[in-house]
Design a protein around this motif. Structure first.
Motif, PDB file in Angstrom:
ATOM      1  N   GLU A 145       0.826  -1.211   0.000  1.00  0.00           N
ATOM      2  CA  GLU A 145       0.000   0.000   0.000  1.00  0.00           C
ATOM      3  C   GLU A 145       0.855   1.253   0.000  1.00  0.00           C
ATOM      4  OE1 GLU A 145      -3.260   0.308   2.777  1.00  0.00           O
ATOM      5  OE2 GLU A 145      -3.588  -1.857   2.712  1.00  0.00           O
ATOM      6  N   GLU A 146       2.076   1.167   0.561  1.00  0.00           N
ATOM      7  CA  GLU A 146       2.948   2.340   0.628  1.00  0.00           C
ATOM      8  C   GLU A 146       3.282   2.893  -0.750  1.00  0.00           C
ATOM      9  OE1 GLU A 146       3.462  -0.560   2.081  1.00  0.00           O
ATOM     10  OE2 GLU A 146       4.454  -0.373   4.036  1.00  0.00           O
ATOM     11  N   ILE A 147       3.227   2.045  -1.775  1.00  0.00           N
ATOM     12  CA  ILE A 147       3.498   2.583  -3.109  1.00  0.00           C
ATOM     13  C   ILE A 147       2.227   2.655  -3.943  1.00  0.00           C
ATOM     14  CG2 ILE A 147       5.952   1.991  -3.263  1.00  0.00           C
ATOM     15  CD1 ILE A 147       4.769  -0.377  -5.107  1.00  0.00           C
ATOM     16  N   GLY A 148       1.071   2.569  -3.269  1.00  0.00           N
ATOM     17  CA  GLY A 148      -0.171   2.877  -3.952  1.00  0.00           C
ATOM     18  C   GLY A 148      -0.893   1.687  -4.544  1.00  0.00           C
TER      19      GLY A 148
END
Lengths: 363, 363
Positions: B179-182
């Motif tokens: 999720e940190e990179i979308g």
């Protein structure tokens, strides 16, 4: 405007940019930094990436830098109440100082000194922090026009000074705003990088402008501006000397370029009338952006200037303001296509965001 | 390996890649997508950014795409229990299908059809989703080597098929994880983009390799690999056919390149022995990465392949795996310097992260 240069306890330069009113009432000569501050070792180097023919900075001393301190420990607020910050004065208008954790520095740790090769060089350069106001809670977008004008004076001054350094090839003035894009200090501030190389993006811009000139005999930036003015549908606002528009091929969900009507290579080349005109256009754009989602918009505001020594007739000054926010609760991430291939996919049509921003302009 | 092509309810292609065991026990001919699925309008276009001489995709229909659904509504899990997903079968090994919200598509909405100019063209191309496993909770890094081998077969197959499309100029196989990179879907999956242009980064790579060849007569990728092997200090692991190393001028806090010892232009050019050897090296690297911070590492895994029609002798196949995680609780953001100027500042020395990854290799 009054400009006073002084030194912090560890030798870093600090400059006050005072308004006439502040200058008349404030003596800066009695204030000094009495902290017991160790000189930070800067072991930065630049390495050549052969696969892309680009320079990359390796600055491993930066890992320990200050990260989101609580507001009462903000290092950019003025000193006072027994607490000493990066700014010794009890108040200030605009202040600029050398970054304590720089990506590039003019003094490189002798222990880390490297033989210069085609592949690696010391990370010579200069990184500065620009505080826009002493008020921790007032962002750029809510400052009065006179303050933006003073900030612009500071940007001009620093751009000229950094360009004069023998090891600096390009000066980049920018602001990162918002935790969403990784800002580690909440205080309203920007940064200035004096790079020891022409940056990859500016190299591409010079190359594109050179090909355009060879093919057409004309200036690329003038042609682009004329084309945006003729199209009209992506213009956000304009004034006597500036035009703000969403570019035809915008990469970001929110992206506005501010371009002077008369092309110049860099900030110091702007004449007084153009400088005076800037704050109003910029504030209109920033305030329209902030009203998009009823929350301060995270953004990057990036001044593109011509390199210091080369291609000064090819790259023209302009400001690119852009945001990764693509909806009230959604961010645009640079994932595979953007980070892996440099191919941007924009989920918002430039014409649509331009219309939304126009409707959000302050009246 | 058994490959079966079928169609989803809205006409999109779906392909099953089954292991021998699955093929022997599973009949795919009786399974079909019975959903009442509207054909999604794809109004994507590409626009030429004159300032950088690069193409940008504008895909405004993508704004409404599925965003982090709960696991029990995952569209990439197999169908079953009355719920119909993007995959009609009750189970699968590896499955590939056309993206319902593509950045590029082979059918462009006639209503959005544009006259082709030098500045804008329809966003022709193809975007596919690759599901690595039917198990929602097993990431790539914990799959068995045989499964990675089957995924590689699917990548090879899709690269060849997409390269054969008349409007595709480059095929990009990648995985965004975390999720940190979308990442908007948690199910283990990757993507494939068939671009209607050579991507900006690959153009730079071809240009750098061309200059290197003109200057030295030699191949840039072979020279870089030889140099990394000679230096040694940034090698993470290697096998008979593959070398995994942190590049000399790494941009990201964690970055590993996997390069075949013998240069080839693309995935379909890999011979069987080199394919068989890949899963072990890749799994070692991914598992070492996951153990860095005692949490699954967010990463982008990007296959660089030569363009389909040009510069096939210049750009060599390699995989770049990189992460924005620079400490257990800190991310590297692409802020002003990276997003504005394309100038990367890496806070971790490549030699240091290589040593850390070597120490974290599974034994």
């Amino acid at each position: 405007m009054r400009r006073i240069s002084t030194r912090l306890a560890d030798g870093r330069e600090l400059l006050y940019f005072d308004s006439e009113v502040t200058a008349a009432s404030t003596d800066r000569s009695t204030v000094f930094d009495s902290r017991d501050l160790e000189v930070t070792a800067t072991a930065s180097e630049i390495r050549h990436d052969a696969l892309l023919d680009e320079w990359v900075a390796i600055a491993s001393h930066r890992q320990g830098r200050t990260h989101l301190p609580p507001a009462d420990q903000c290092p950019l607020c003025p000193s006072g109440g027994g607490r000493q910050t990066e700014v010794p004065a009890e108040d200030y208008d605009v202040v600029v100082f050398e970054n304590r954790f720089p990506s590039f520095a003019s003094r490189v740790d002798p222990a880390a000194e490297l033989p210069e090769t085609d592949e690696r060089r010391p990370g010579l350069g200069r990184c500065e922090v620009v505080c826009f106001t002493s008020d921790h809670d007032t962002p750029m977008s809510r400052l009065p026009p006179e303050r933006i004008r003073l900030v612009l004076d500071a940007w001009v001054d620093r751009s000229a000074d950094l360009a004069a350094l023998p090891f600096v090839e390009q000066v980049f003035v920018f602001e990162n705003r918002g935790e969403e894009i990784g800002v580690t200090l909440g205080h309203p501030h920007g940064q200035i990088y004096g790079y020891p190389f022409v940056t990859p993006r500016t190299q591409l811009m010079a190359q594109a402008a050179r090909r355009h000139r060879e093919r057409t005999g004309r200036d690329l930036y003038a042609d682009q501006l004329a084309r945006e003015l003729a199209d009209g549908c992506r213009i956000v606002t304009s004034s006597q000397h500036w035009v703000a528009y969403v570019p035809f091929a915008a990469r970001w969900p929110v992206e506005v370029h501010l371009q002077p009507r008369r092309a110049v290579p860099d900030l110091p080349s702007l004449d007084a009338a153009v400088r005076d005109d800037f704050p109003h256009v910029y504030l209109d754009v920033l305030r329209a952006m902030d009203s998009l989602y009823d929350a301060p918009l995270p953004y990057i505001s990036a001044w593109h200037q011509a390199p210091v020594r080369v291609d000064r007739d090819l790259v023209s000054l302009h400001l690119e303001v852009f945001s990764i926010k693509r909806a009230a609760s959604k961010l645009k991430f640079l994932a595979g296509s953007e980070s892996g291939m440099g191919a941007f996919v924009n989920d918002i049509a430039p014409e649509q965001i331009a219309a939304t921003l126009r409707a959000a302009l302050p009246r």
